[in-house]
Design a protein around this motif. Sequence first.
Motif, mmCIF file in Angstrom:
data_model
loop_
_atom_site.group_PDB
_atom_site.id
_atom_site.type_symbol
_atom_site.label_atom_id
_atom_site.label_comp_id
_atom_site.label_asym_id
_atom_site.label_seq_id
_atom_site.Cartn_x
_atom_site.Cartn_y
_atom_site.Cartn_z
ATOM 1 N N TRP A 152 12.201 100.862 4.873
ATOM 2 C CA TRP A 152 11.300 99.940 5.582
ATOM 3 C C TRP A 152 11.354 100.207 7.086
ATOM 4 O O TRP A 152 10.318 100.222 7.760
ATOM 5 C CB TRP A 152 11.673 98.485 5.309
ATOM 6 C CG TRP A 152 10.811 97.522 6.070
ATOM 7 C CD1 TRP A 152 9.528 97.140 5.776
ATOM 8 C CD2 TRP A 152 11.157 96.850 7.294
ATOM 9 N NE1 TRP A 152 9.056 96.273 6.742
ATOM 10 C CE2 TRP A 152 10.036 96.071 7.679
ATOM 11 C CE3 TRP A 152 12.294 96.827 8.088
ATOM 12 C CZ2 TRP A 152 10.036 95.285 8.823
ATOM 13 C CZ3 TRP A 152 12.294 96.046 9.230
ATOM 14 C CH2 TRP A 152 11.174 95.276 9.591
ATOM 15 N N HIS A 153 12.559 100.441 7.622
ATOM 16 C CA HIS A 153 12.680 100.720 9.056
ATOM 17 C C HIS A 153 11.979 102.028 9.401
ATOM 18 O O HIS A 153 11.318 102.135 10.436
ATOM 19 C CB HIS A 153 14.154 100.781 9.447
ATOM 20 C CG HIS A 153 14.815 99.448 9.468
ATOM 21 N ND1 HIS A 153 14.822 98.626 10.568
ATOM 22 C CD2 HIS A 153 15.502 98.780 8.496
ATOM 23 C CE1 HIS A 153 15.476 97.508 10.293
ATOM 24 N NE2 HIS A 153 15.902 97.573 9.042
ATOM 25 N N GLY A 154 12.109 103.048 8.541
ATOM 26 C CA GLY A 154 11.422 104.306 8.787
ATOM 27 C C GLY A 154 9.915 104.166 8.702
ATOM 28 O O GLY A 154 9.168 104.724 9.526
ATOM 29 N N VAL A 155 9.445 103.410 7.710
ATOM 30 C CA VAL A 155 8.004 103.187 7.547
ATOM 31 C C VAL A 155 7.441 102.449 8.751
ATOM 32 O O VAL A 155 6.400 102.833 9.311
ATOM 33 C CB VAL A 155 7.729 102.414 6.238
ATOM 34 C CG1 VAL A 155 6.288 101.887 6.220
ATOM 35 C CG2 VAL A 155 7.985 103.292 5.020
ATOM 36 N N GLU A 156 8.103 101.381 9.153
ATOM 37 C CA GLU A 156 7.606 100.598 10.282
ATOM 38 C C GLU A 156 7.613 101.412 11.570
ATOM 39 O O GLU A 156 6.683 101.308 12.379
ATOM 40 C CB GLU A 156 8.461 99.336 10.454
ATOM 41 C CG GLU A 156 8.157 98.257 9.438
ATOM 42 C CD GLU A 156 6.742 97.731 9.576
ATOM 43 O OE1 GLU A 156 6.402 97.233 10.665
ATOM 44 O OE2 GLU A 156 5.973 97.825 8.609
ATOM 45 N N LEU A 157 8.632 102.221 11.768
ATOM 46 C CA LEU A 157 8.702 103.035 12.974
ATOM 47 C C LEU A 157 7.570 104.055 13.005
ATOM 48 O O LEU A 157 6.849 104.177 14.007
ATOM 49 C CB LEU A 157 10.056 103.733 13.047
ATOM 50 C CG LEU A 157 10.339 104.558 14.311
ATOM 51 C CD1 LEU A 157 10.238 103.687 15.560
ATOM 52 C CD2 LEU A 157 11.723 105.200 14.214
ATOM 53 N N CYS A 158 7.376 104.768 11.910
ATOM 54 C CA CYS A 158 6.299 105.764 11.855
ATOM 55 C C CYS A 158 4.926 105.103 11.943
ATOM 56 O O CYS A 158 4.024 105.615 12.620
ATOM 57 C CB CYS A 158 6.400 106.579 10.560
ATOM 58 S SG CYS A 158 7.810 107.702 10.501
ATOM 59 N N ARG A 159 4.770 103.966 11.302
ATOM 60 C CA ARG A 159 3.456 103.298 11.279
ATOM 61 C C ARG A 159 3.086 102.771 12.656
ATOM 62 O O ARG A 159 1.937 102.931 13.102
ATOM 63 C CB ARG A 159 3.469 102.171 10.240
ATOM 64 C CG ARG A 159 2.141 101.430 10.122
ATOM 65 C CD ARG A 159 2.163 100.494 8.932
ATOM 66 N NE ARG A 159 2.120 101.239 7.684
ATOM 67 C CZ ARG A 159 2.759 100.877 6.555
ATOM 68 N NH1 ARG A 159 3.500 99.777 6.548
ATOM 69 N NH2 ARG A 159 2.645 101.608 5.473
ATOM 70 N N THR A 160 3.999 102.122 13.325
ATOM 71 C CA THR A 160 3.657 101.571 14.645
ATOM 72 C C THR A 160 3.401 102.688 15.658
ATOM 73 O O THR A 160 2.563 102.540 16.546
ATOM 74 C CB THR A 160 4.780 100.653 15.156
ATOM 75 O OG1 THR A 160 6.037 101.355 15.130
ATOM 76 C CG2 THR A 160 4.886 99.394 14.299
ATOM 77 N N LEU A 161 4.094 103.818 15.515
ATOM 78 C CA LEU A 161 3.824 104.951 16.395
ATOM 79 C C LEU A 161 2.442 105.534 16.121
ATOM 80 O O LEU A 161 1.699 105.881 17.039
ATOM 81 C CB LEU A 161 4.889 106.030 16.198
ATOM 82 C CG LEU A 161 6.287 105.695 16.739
ATOM 83 C CD1 LEU A 161 7.302 106.726 16.264
ATOM 84 C CD2 LEU A 161 6.272 105.615 18.262
ATOM 85 N N SER A 162 2.077 105.615 14.851
ATOM 86 C CA SER A 162 0.774 106.167 14.487
ATOM 87 C C SER A 162 -0.368 105.244 14.909
ATOM 88 O O SER A 162 -1.424 105.711 15.352
ATOM 89 C CB SER A 162 0.712 106.407 12.981
ATOM 90 O OG SER A 162 -0.541 106.913 12.597
ATOM 91 N N LEU A 163 -0.154 103.947 14.789
ATOM 92 C CA LEU A 163 -1.200 102.987 15.144
ATOM 93 C C LEU A 163 -1.224 102.664 16.637
ATOM 94 O O LEU A 163 -2.167 102.032 17.115
ATOM 95 C CB LEU A 163 -1.000 101.690 14.359
ATOM 96 C CG LEU A 163 -1.139 101.770 12.839
ATOM 97 C CD1 LEU A 163 -0.846 100.414 12.198
ATOM 98 C CD2 LEU A 163 -2.530 102.254 12.446
ATOM 99 N N THR B 94 0.962 100.681 18.089
ATOM 100 C CA THR B 94 1.406 99.294 18.266
ATOM 101 C C THR B 94 2.908 99.196 18.505
ATOM 102 O O THR B 94 3.457 98.091 18.515
ATOM 103 C CB THR B 94 1.032 98.460 17.037
ATOM 104 O OG1 THR B 94 1.643 99.034 15.859
ATOM 105 C CG2 THR B 94 -0.480 98.413 16.849
ATOM 106 N N ALA B 95 3.576 100.332 18.680
ATOM 107 C CA ALA B 95 5.033 100.326 18.859
ATOM 108 C C ALA B 95 5.414 99.659 20.176
ATOM 109 O O ALA B 95 4.744 99.829 21.196
ATOM 110 C CB ALA B 95 5.573 101.750 18.813
ATOM 111 N N THR B 96 6.494 98.892 20.146
ATOM 112 C CA THR B 96 7.061 98.294 21.354
ATOM 113 C C THR B 96 8.511 98.751 21.467
ATOM 114 O O THR B 96 9.174 99.018 20.456
ATOM 115 C CB THR B 96 7.005 96.763 21.312
ATOM 116 O OG1 THR B 96 7.760 96.291 20.171
ATOM 117 C CG2 THR B 96 5.558 96.279 21.182
ATOM 118 N N LEU C 18 13.421 100.397 19.178
ATOM 119 C CA LEU C 18 14.843 100.676 19.371
ATOM 120 C C LEU C 18 15.683 100.053 18.266
ATOM 121 O O LEU C 18 16.714 100.605 17.870
ATOM 122 C CB LEU C 18 15.297 100.163 20.737
ATOM 123 C CG LEU C 18 14.795 100.969 21.945
ATOM 124 C CD1 LEU C 18 15.227 100.290 23.242
ATOM 125 C CD2 LEU C 18 15.315 102.399 21.898
ATOM 126 N N GLY C 19 15.246 98.892 17.769
ATOM 127 C CA GLY C 19 15.951 98.284 16.644
ATOM 128 C C GLY C 19 15.886 99.152 15.398
ATOM 129 O O GLY C 19 16.902 99.357 14.709
#
Length: 271
Positions: A224-235, A237-239, A244-245
């Motif tokens: 889930w952490h990997g998916v969220e990291l890759c997804r927010t970078l692709s979209l 929307t990453a903060t 960092l979390g």
Amino acid sequence: MATSTPAPPRPVPVGAADMALRAYRYWALRYRRTWRGTLVIGIANPLLFLVAMGLGLGRLIGPDLAVLGGVDYLAFFAPGILAAAAMQNGIVEAAFPVSMSRQPGGAYPVAAGTPLEPEDILHGHALFMAVRVATNAAVFLAVMVAFGAAQSPMVALALPAATLTGLAFALPSAAWAVTLTSVGPVMGAFKWVVMPLYLFSGTFFAVGQLPDALRPIVYVTPLWHGVELCRTLSLGTATWPVSLGHLAYLVALAGAGYLVARRNYRRNLHG
């Protein structure tokens, strides 16, 4: 008049990095003979998922679906499958080869009979795992961008993020696999670990669609952490705080896997 015999040259000390590279070269040379068989699992399967689910099913799901954050399904799904494929590749590159190499007559006992230390064997193989995960992720990412699934230039950072995700699974898998006396348990790991994570870590659908009782379990899974990291970078929307979390979680898991692997390699590989 007696002539003195010149002293033999002293052996040049070999550093740990050089020894690890020697172990790495074995896996690289071996891969030259086996690379065709890895294309299906490492690249073809994720790309088929991308085409079938992202492009096929995605046409039936409107971009205004609130649970997807207002993005179309392809843009939502593609970075998720990037991370999930990195997880699968990390386990495939670690669990199967390590468990087979650990058996009598395998590559590990042979290497342990040379000047290579158990740590050298681990470092060389782990480097090869990282290269394999990164290479497959780069191919998938290129196709993903070509399909228009990325919505931000930050998607370039999804490559190291996916590689880290793969290592967060590869290193603990290697730490476990080197203790096995047979390869049988590896298949069970795919059935009971890989597939549930594929289905319930936000890869195919938003975690918000799961029952409330299951969400806390999903949030502690590494995929889930990997998916969220890759997804927010692709979209785009990453903060920083959230990213960092995710990074801290994945680095901690990979680091813990490495430390346990070092201990287990010393215990199970004897020169």
